[in-house]
Design a protein around this motif. Sequence first.
Motif, PDB file in Angstrom:
ATOM      1  N   THR A   1      52.168  58.670  43.443  1.00  0.00           N
ATOM      2  CA  THR A   1      53.480  58.597  44.084  1.00  0.00           C
ATOM      3  C   THR A   1      53.774  57.183  44.599  1.00  0.00           C
TER       4      THR A   1
ATOM      5  N   GLY B   1      49.196  64.671  48.590  1.00  0.00           N
ATOM      6  CA  GLY B   1      47.769  64.699  48.902  1.00  0.00           C
ATOM      7  C   GLY B   1      47.364  65.703  49.971  1.00  0.00           C
TER       8      GLY B   1
ATOM      9  N   ASN C   1      54.779  61.919  35.317  1.00  0.00           N
ATOM     10  CA  ASN C   1      53.699  61.702  34.351  1.00  0.00           C
ATOM     11  C   ASN C   1      52.335  61.767  35.010  1.00  0.00           C
TER      12      ASN C   1
ATOM     13  N   LYS D   1      58.192  55.471  51.303  1.00  0.00           N
ATOM     14  CA  LYS D   1      57.102  56.235  50.675  1.00  0.00           C
ATOM     15  C   LYS D   1      56.295  56.927  51.755  1.00  0.00           C
TER      16      LYS D   1
ATOM     17  N   ARG E   1      45.394  66.899  45.131  1.00  0.00           N
ATOM     18  CA  ARG E   1      45.240  65.577  44.550  1.00  0.00           C
ATOM     19  C   ARG E   1      44.601  65.730  43.173  1.00  0.00           C
TER      20      ARG E   1
ATOM     21  N   ASP F   1      46.778  66.746  37.511  1.00  0.00           N
ATOM     22  CA  ASP F   1      47.862  65.869  37.945  1.00  0.00           C
ATOM     23  C   ASP F   1      49.206  66.611  37.992  1.00  0.00           C
TER      24      ASP F   1
ATOM     25  N   GLY G   1      51.501  62.527  51.410  1.00  0.00           N
ATOM     26  CA  GLY G   1      51.372  63.915  51.836  1.00  0.00           C
ATOM     27  C   GLY G   1      50.668  64.003  53.186  1.00  0.00           C
TER      28      GLY G   1
ATOM     29  N   THR H   1      56.358  60.308  39.249  1.00  0.00           N
ATOM     30  CA  THR H   1      57.011  59.718  38.079  1.00  0.00           C
ATOM     31  C   THR H   1      57.258  60.768  36.999  1.00  0.00           C
TER      32      THR H   1
HETATM   33  N1  UDP Z   1      50.797  62.629  40.513  1.00  0.00           N
HETATM   34  C1  UDP Z   1      50.884  62.338  39.158  1.00  0.00           C
HETATM   35  N2  UDP Z   1      51.869  61.509  38.717  1.00  0.00           N
HETATM   36  C2  UDP Z   1      52.743  60.897  39.559  1.00  0.00           C
HETATM   37  C3  UDP Z   1      52.621  61.164  40.945  1.00  0.00           C
HETATM   38  C4  UDP Z   1      51.645  62.028  41.394  1.00  0.00           C
HETATM   39  O1  UDP Z   1      50.117  62.862  38.366  1.00  0.00           O
HETATM   40  O2  UDP Z   1      53.618  60.140  39.093  1.00  0.00           O
HETATM   41  C5  UDP Z   1      49.797  63.611  40.976  1.00  0.00           C
HETATM   42  C6  UDP Z   1      48.398  63.049  41.131  1.00  0.00           C
HETATM   43  O3  UDP Z   1      47.505  64.051  40.757  1.00  0.00           O
HETATM   44  C7  UDP Z   1      48.297  62.789  42.619  1.00  0.00           C
HETATM   45  C8  UDP Z   1      49.104  63.931  43.190  1.00  0.00           C
HETATM   46  O4  UDP Z   1      50.168  64.107  42.247  1.00  0.00           O
HETATM   47  O5  UDP Z   1      46.968  62.836  43.055  1.00  0.00           O
HETATM   48  C9  UDP Z   1      49.680  63.666  44.558  1.00  0.00           C
HETATM   49  O6  UDP Z   1      50.253  62.390  44.615  1.00  0.00           O
HETATM   50  P1  UDP Z   1      49.603  61.229  45.495  1.00  0.00           P
HETATM   51  O7  UDP Z   1      48.121  61.300  45.421  1.00  0.00           O
HETATM   52  O8  UDP Z   1      50.245  59.948  45.112  1.00  0.00           O
HETATM   53  O9  UDP Z   1      50.080  61.675  46.923  1.00  0.00           O
HETATM   54  P2  UDP Z   1      49.838  60.982  48.350  1.00  0.00           P
HETATM   55  O10 UDP Z   1      48.502  60.282  48.312  1.00  0.00           O
HETATM   56  O11 UDP Z   1      50.929  59.994  48.532  1.00  0.00           O
HETATM   57  O12 UDP Z   1      49.912  62.110  49.316  1.00  0.00           O
END
Ligand code: UDP
Length: 239
Positions: free
Chosen positions: A143, A56, A138, A13, A60, A75, A16, A136
């Motif tokens: 993530t 991210g 959704n 994992k 986000r 999202d 971003g 996912t």
């Molecule tokens: N997101 C979502 N559903 C998921 C995965 C991600 O809606 O199954 C959206 C959510 O808005 C999230 C953004 O995608 O803030 C980016 O993902 P995440 O914050 O997990 O990224 P990371 O923090 O790992 O960079």
Amino acid sequence: ALATPVHKRILLKLSGEALMGEDAFGINRATIERIVEEIAEVTRLGVEVAVVIGGGNIFRGVAGGSAGMDRATADYMGMLATVMNALALADAMDKKGLTARVMSAIAIEQVVEPYVRPKALQYLEEGKVVVFAAGTGNPFFTTDTAAALRGAEIGAEVVLKATKVDGVYTADPQKDPAAQRYTRLSFDEAMARNLGIMDATAFALCRDQKLPVRVFSIVKHGALLRVVLGEDEGTLVYA
Ligand code: UDP
């Protein structure tokens, strides 16, 4: 002789932010190339690698939501951001001689192929790196949850959560010089001590599926390889 890896199939994992390097947002070229080189090193040992990439560094959903956007819409924007990162990552992998396949949880077929579990398994068996995009699929998930979900689906032995800190600590190591890194701890201990390792949904899924999570530093050069070789790196959270 090549060192012997302790894992056959891993789910990595990458947030971003991992791709930002020292930048304030976006994708840092040198950083993405270094991460890809580290992934290449473990694939050369015969380890099958799947990646869940975050978004991210670009968008986000929570921030968009709190800024007044409809949360679900925000999202979806966040999920699309992960697709951009996935494309950049796969491109950098191809340039380093790895074969990467991006699979998206949201259908955007002109851009990336859709996630189909048997196909993902086939790619892994063929030694290709699979990059799972769009989380996912959704809203209201993260993530991290996608990493737990895909990790369980593909039968990964471990979810490797790459962070800026080299494991889970008794206290915030930035604030408390006496903070100690846990070498390993159970999901139950992590919960009892309220150590925020992943969001609650991801955490519950890994715990229920007895899918261990190793938190390690992606900033620290060579840490991914050391993890795969079973050296003392980061923190193992186990069921
Ligand atoms: N997101 C979502 N559903 C998921 C995965 C991600 O809606 O199954 C959206 C959510 O808005 C999230 C953004 O995608 O803030 C980016 O993902 P995440 O914050 O997990 O990224 P990371 O923090 O790992 O960079």
